[in-house]
Design a protein around this motif. Structure first.
Motif, PDB file in Angstrom:
ATOM      1  N   THR A 146       0.838  -1.198   0.000  1.00 29.48           N
ATOM      2  CA  THR A 146       0.000   0.000   0.000  1.00 29.48           C
ATOM      3  C   THR A 146       0.876   1.252   0.000  1.00 29.48           C
ATOM      4  O   THR A 146       1.829   1.359   0.784  1.00 29.48           O
ATOM      5  N   SER A 189      -4.136  -1.501   5.218  1.00 31.97           N
ATOM      6  CA  SER A 189      -4.823  -2.242   4.164  1.00 31.97           C
ATOM      7  C   SER A 189      -6.247  -1.731   3.952  1.00 31.97           C
ATOM      8  O   SER A 189      -6.705  -1.572   2.804  1.00 31.97           O
ATOM      9  N   PRO A 236      -8.251  -6.331   1.203  1.00 35.94           N
ATOM     10  CA  PRO A 236      -7.230  -5.857   2.153  1.00 35.94           C
ATOM     11  C   PRO A 236      -6.352  -7.009   2.631  1.00 35.94           C
ATOM     12  O   PRO A 236      -6.853  -8.070   3.023  1.00 35.94           O
ATOM     13  N   GLU A 270      -0.970  -7.013   6.834  1.00 37.92           N
ATOM     14  CA  GLU A 270      -1.221  -5.589   7.046  1.00 37.92           C
ATOM     15  C   GLU A 270      -0.220  -4.764   6.220  1.00 37.92           C
ATOM     16  O   GLU A 270       0.972  -5.055   6.173  1.00 37.92           O
ATOM     17  N   PHE A 289      -2.135  -5.439  -0.136  1.00 40.19           N
ATOM     18  CA  PHE A 289      -3.447  -5.476  -0.758  1.00 40.19           C
ATOM     19  C   PHE A 289      -3.413  -6.453  -1.921  1.00 40.19           C
ATOM     20  O   PHE A 289      -2.421  -6.521  -2.640  1.00 40.19           O
TER      21      PHE A 289
END
Length: 312
Positions: free
Chosen positions: A253, A259, A276, A285, A288
């Protein structure tokens, strides 16, 4: 592989959940992190994992898949009994090398652990040096159960047809060779009536010469979708992984967004929906997942919208 070691089923998803039922309740389970949610959630439902905390479930052994290790995990740092591995991986798109799989096969044989190897995306491997089956690794028939599916190659996701291989040579810590095979045979005969004859006829058609040509073309189509997604994101400076030998693009990300914040941003600014990374486990985390499973015009429209509208 002997034909009697191959069990036809209604899906690799259900098999990957149900297979744990022939193993002891106190087995210690290790999972790749991030992981396909069924591996974790089915063990949660069975009562093996304990309670969830901020770092995941206290009773699971998480094997982080990170940028630093190429999204393939290190060996467990303790003795475990059951190990889930997915290659090509959902969600990261990473594919294990023969050397990486050998390290896990050697570990499993040394500790009498069992590997659940999910190879549902094996048909997407285009690099001939990468293994499509764990049984390409010496000794795997003594420690590994492999699952595969018609869903990703022949579009059987809603139709349901798959197979699981339980070698008779497989041996657990406290059983002789053949016991796991016998238990899975009994489990399937007791709890499962088999895939329908209509669906199995479709599977045979998919495996015919003409069917293989068609499914190979479909796999190539999705890999081209993945290439389009990858190149579009990279043109914006977004870091991506996967896509070359898998139908998923795993992106970092931008701007350190979480996410879910990136999900909101992508939906709000570009009208594009993805998944996510945090939904696949703690190590997801900040990442994506975008899928290449879609019509070309929709993929091209989505990538164009991202390139034009995403504010980084």
């Amino acid at each position: 592989i002997d034909p009697s070691e191959i069990f036809v089923s209604d899906g690799a998803k259900s098999d990957s959940a149900n297979i744990q039922g022939i193993f002891s309740q106190d087995c210690v389970v290790a999972v790749q992190d991030p992981a396909y949610p069924v591996y974790v959630d089915s063990n949660v439902i069975s009562g093996r994992t304990g309670l969830a905390g901020e770092a995941g479930y206290e009773g699971l052994v998480y094997m982080p898949c990170t940028e630093e290790n190429g999204f393939f995990p290190e060996l467990p740092d303790r003795k475990v009994d059951l190990i889930y591995i997915c290659s090509p991986n959902n969600p990261t798109g990473a594919v294990a090398t023969k050397e990486q799989l050998k390290s896990f096969v050697d570990y499993a044989n040394e500790h009498k652990a069992v590997i659940f190897f999910d190879s549902a995306y094996a048909a997407f491997i285009t690099d001939p040096s990468l293994p499509r089956s764990i049984y390409e690794i010496e000794g795997a028939e003594k420690c590994a159960i492999e699952m595969n599916s018609f869903s990703k190659t022949a579009g059987f996701t809603g139709v349901r047809l798959a197979w699981t291989i339980v070698p008779k040579a497989l041996q657990t810590e406290d059983s002789e060779p053949g016991k796991a095979h016998a238990l899975w045979t009994r489990r399937q005969n007791t709890f499962f009536n088999g895939a329908s004859n209509v669906v199995q006829a479709g599977g045979l058609a998919a495996l015919s010469k003409e069917g293989r040509e068609q499914t190979d073309a479909q796999v190539a189509f999705y890999l081209e979708n993945a290439r389009i997604i990858n190149e579009g994101l990279k043109s914006l400076g977004i870091i991506t992984y996967g896509g070359g030998n898998a139908p998923y693009v795993w992106l970092k990300t931008p701007g350190g967004l979480s996410s879910w914040d990136f999900f909101d941003k992508l939906l709000g600014e570009c009208h594009v929906v993805g998944t996510p990374g945090s939904g696949f486990g703690p190590a997801g985390e900040g990442f994506f997942r975008l899928s290449a499973f879609g019509h070309r015009e929709n993929v091209e429209k989505a990538v164009s919208s991202i390139k034009e509208s995403l504010q980084i």
